[in-house]
Design a protein around this motif. Structure first.
Motif, PDB file in Angstrom:
ATOM      1  N   SER A   1       0.803  -1.376   0.093  1.00  0.00           N
ATOM      2  CA  SER A   1      -0.123   0.211   0.148  1.00  0.00           C
ATOM      3  C   SER A   1       0.930   1.340  -0.079  1.00  0.00           C
ATOM      4  CB  SER A   1      -0.912   0.165   1.438  1.00  0.00           C
ATOM      5  OG  SER A   1      -0.022   0.146   2.532  1.00  0.00           O
ATOM      6  N   GLY A   2       2.202   1.157   0.101  1.00  0.00           N
ATOM      7  CA  GLY A   2       3.009   2.344   0.262  1.00  0.00           C
ATOM      8  C   GLY A   2       3.179   3.011  -1.092  1.00  0.00           C
ATOM      9  N   PHE A   3       3.091   4.380  -1.109  1.00  0.00           N
ATOM     10  CA  PHE A   3       3.036   5.126  -2.250  1.00  0.00           C
ATOM     11  C   PHE A   3       4.682   5.366  -2.882  1.00  0.00           C
ATOM     12  CE2 PHE A   3      -0.747   5.523  -0.797  1.00  0.00           C
ATOM     13  CZ  PHE A   3      -1.872   5.903  -1.683  1.00  0.00           C
ATOM     14  N   ILE A   4       4.686   5.931  -4.226  1.00  0.00           N
ATOM     15  CA  ILE A   4       6.071   6.096  -4.711  1.00  0.00           C
ATOM     16  C   ILE A   4       6.555   7.466  -4.102  1.00  0.00           C
ATOM     17  CG2 ILE A   4       7.249   6.621  -6.929  1.00  0.00           C
ATOM     18  CD1 ILE A   4       4.747   5.014  -8.030  1.00  0.00           C
ATOM     19  N   SER A   5       7.769   7.360  -3.934  1.00  0.00           N
ATOM     20  CA  SER A   5       8.449   8.587  -3.535  1.00  0.00           C
ATOM     21  C   SER A   5       8.529   9.634  -4.647  1.00  0.00           C
ATOM     22  CB  SER A   5      10.008   8.511  -3.132  1.00  0.00           C
ATOM     23  OG  SER A   5       9.905   7.639  -2.230  1.00  0.00           O
ATOM     24  N   GLU A   6       7.856  10.840  -4.481  1.00  0.00           N
ATOM     25  CA  GLU A   6       7.849  11.915  -5.251  1.00  0.00           C
ATOM     26  C   GLU A   6       9.137  12.780  -5.062  1.00  0.00           C
ATOM     27  OE1 GLU A   6       4.243  13.982  -5.752  1.00  0.00           O
ATOM     28  OE2 GLU A   6       2.876  12.538  -5.638  1.00  0.00           O
TER      29      GLU A   6
ATOM     30  N   ILE B   1      12.497   8.000 -13.137  1.00  0.00           N
ATOM     31  CA  ILE B   1      11.493   7.422 -12.587  1.00  0.00           C
ATOM     32  C   ILE B   1      11.680   5.877 -11.982  1.00  0.00           C
ATOM     33  CG2 ILE B   1      10.763   6.444 -14.710  1.00  0.00           C
ATOM     34  CD1 ILE B   1       8.292   7.763 -11.734  1.00  0.00           C
ATOM     35  N   PHE B   2      12.959   5.427 -12.608  1.00  0.00           N
ATOM     36  CA  PHE B   2      13.171   4.378 -11.633  1.00  0.00           C
ATOM     37  C   PHE B   2      14.033   4.535 -10.353  1.00  0.00           C
ATOM     38  CE2 PHE B   2      12.127   1.845 -15.367  1.00  0.00           C
ATOM     39  CZ  PHE B   2      12.498   0.604 -15.116  1.00  0.00           C
ATOM     40  N   PHE B   3      14.662   5.816 -10.379  1.00  0.00           N
ATOM     41  CA  PHE B   3      15.151   5.674  -8.893  1.00  0.00           C
ATOM     42  C   PHE B   3      14.077   6.303  -7.952  1.00  0.00           C
ATOM     43  CE2 PHE B   3      19.075   7.344 -11.248  1.00  0.00           C
ATOM     44  CZ  PHE B   3      19.914   6.429 -10.969  1.00  0.00           C
ATOM     45  N   CYS B   4      12.934   6.780  -8.413  1.00  0.00           N
ATOM     46  CA  CYS B   4      11.793   7.063  -7.310  1.00  0.00           C
ATOM     47  C   CYS B   4      11.237   5.742  -6.731  1.00  0.00           C
ATOM     48  CB  CYS B   4      10.844   7.857  -8.287  1.00  0.00           C
ATOM     49  SG  CYS B   4      11.163   9.450  -8.615  1.00  0.00           S
ATOM     50  N   LEU B   5      11.152   4.789  -7.566  1.00  0.00           N
ATOM     51  CA  LEU B   5      10.750   3.199  -7.084  1.00  0.00           C
ATOM     52  C   LEU B   5      11.962   2.671  -6.389  1.00  0.00           C
ATOM     53  CD1 LEU B   5       8.155   2.060  -7.890  1.00  0.00           C
ATOM     54  CD2 LEU B   5       8.501   4.055  -9.276  1.00  0.00           C
ATOM     55  N   ARG B   6      13.263   2.936  -6.728  1.00  0.00           N
ATOM     56  CA  ARG B   6      14.307   2.159  -6.440  1.00  0.00           C
ATOM     57  C   ARG B   6      14.451   2.559  -4.758  1.00  0.00           C
ATOM     58  NH1 ARG B   6      17.011   0.371  -3.274  1.00  0.00           N
ATOM     59  NH2 ARG B   6      19.003  -0.829  -3.551  1.00  0.00           N
TER      60      ARG B   6
END
Length: 327
Positions: free
Chosen positions: A158-163, A280-285
């Motif tokens: 349920s965690g959101f992506i780092s903006e 955007i990959f860094f945001c998910l990483r």
């Protein structure tokens, strides 16, 4: 993974007149959205070509299909490709040598750090198009214009992506680190965080390391040059929870083998080397290993379109997750 998304994909494959479809999701999604369709085709005696940039020893679809009992699998080896098997795994360049025909082609753009740009993807798929019955662009962005898009939210959490936070400065980033970034670093040190500090080149990397050490001696023992210690040592250090670690590097990679969430600072994110695809990959990483996301800080002298698009993508994926009912 919601069953209606899988049913939607199955229905497209069985009944739609459209040969192509977009399956849009977040980076590092895994293969949950496509695995049932691949199984169905293999059970029915069909053939699948799976194009991915994953390491050949760690291709997710291979492990899952072997666990399901399928043995007719060919995994890419160097530049050769065996097209005799039912499931053929290859990378981008090997796909350009494909001669056989397939019931389904999947271009996986989400499970490995992006090397190829969107026009390259479209060019390859155009080459493959006549050799298959159906094709899926499994990506974090729409690849086929005018075709159906199945939007899949982040799976199993349920965690959101780092903006990303964008910090602009007039300072010469080749020489200095702004106070705002320095304050973030101090906070990371206090909280004993693991930090990936990306620079645009080796010269800047060395200057930044020296600058940080000079302005605050307490940081010096926490700073490591990834070129000097290597990723295996980096992985080992991340297991130490007694202190912070700041890893400075100019290597554009996601360091996925380092099994820790990372606070990520991209120094000079307005450099031409960074497109929205890497950013955007860094945001998910930053939140890959658990739900406690790290920060993603993009430091620049001017905001680029790629930076803006990265922020918009992160917000979009969070909205999709919110709309699906997660809190």
């Amino acid at each position: 993974m919601k069953t209606e998304k899988i049913k939607q994909l199955m229905n497209w494959y069985d009944t739609s007149m459209d040969k192509a479809i977009n399956m849009k999701t977040v980076p590092y999604m895994g293969i949950e959205p496509v695995k049932d369709l691949v199984k169905k085709i293999l059970y029915d005696g069909g053939r699948v070509l799976y194009i991915t940039g994953e390491d050949k020893e760690k291709v997710l679809i291979v492990r899952v299909m072997r666990e399901a009992g399928f043995e007719s699998i060919s995994v890419h080896q160097e530049m050769e490709i065996n097209e005799m098997d039912a499931l053929v795994i290859c990378d981008y360049f090997q796909a350009l040598r494909v001669r056989g025909e397939y019931d389904l082609v999947i271009y996986d753009d989400v499970n490995s750090f992006p090397i190829h740009k969107k026009p390259e993807m479209q060019q390859l798929i155009g080459f493959i198009f006549p050799k298959c019955r159906k094709v899926i662009a499994y990506s974090f962005e729409t690849v086929f214009m005018g075709m159906e898009v199945i939007e899949v939210p982040m799976a199993g959490r349920s965690g959101f992506i780092s903006e990303p936070r964008i910090l602009e400065t007039r300072l010469n980033l080749d020489e200095f680190v702004p106070t705002s970034v320095y304050e973030y670093l101090l906070w990371f040190v206090i909280e004993k965080k693991k930090v990936l500090f990306l620079t645009s080149n080796k010269k800047v990397k060395k200057k930044v390391a020296r600058f940080l050490s000079k302005i605050d001696e307490s940081l010096e023992s926490s700073i490591y040059d990834v070129d000097e210690i290597g990723t295996m040592k980096m992985k080992e250090l991340c297991m130490d929870g007694t202190k912070a670690h700041i890893f400075i590097t100019d290597d554009l990679d996601d360091y996925l083998e380092v099994e820790s969430n990372l606070e990520i600072i991209i120094h000079g994110s307005d450099s031409a080397r960074y497109s929205y695809r890497e950013l955007i990959f860094f945001c998910l990483r930053s939140g890959y290993y658990d739900e406690l996301n790290g920060e993603v800080i993009m430091l620049c002298q001017s905001v680029t379109r790629d930076m803006e698009k990265t922020r918009d993508l992160a917000r979009h994926f969070n909205k999709v997750l919110w709309d699906e009912g997660f809190e």
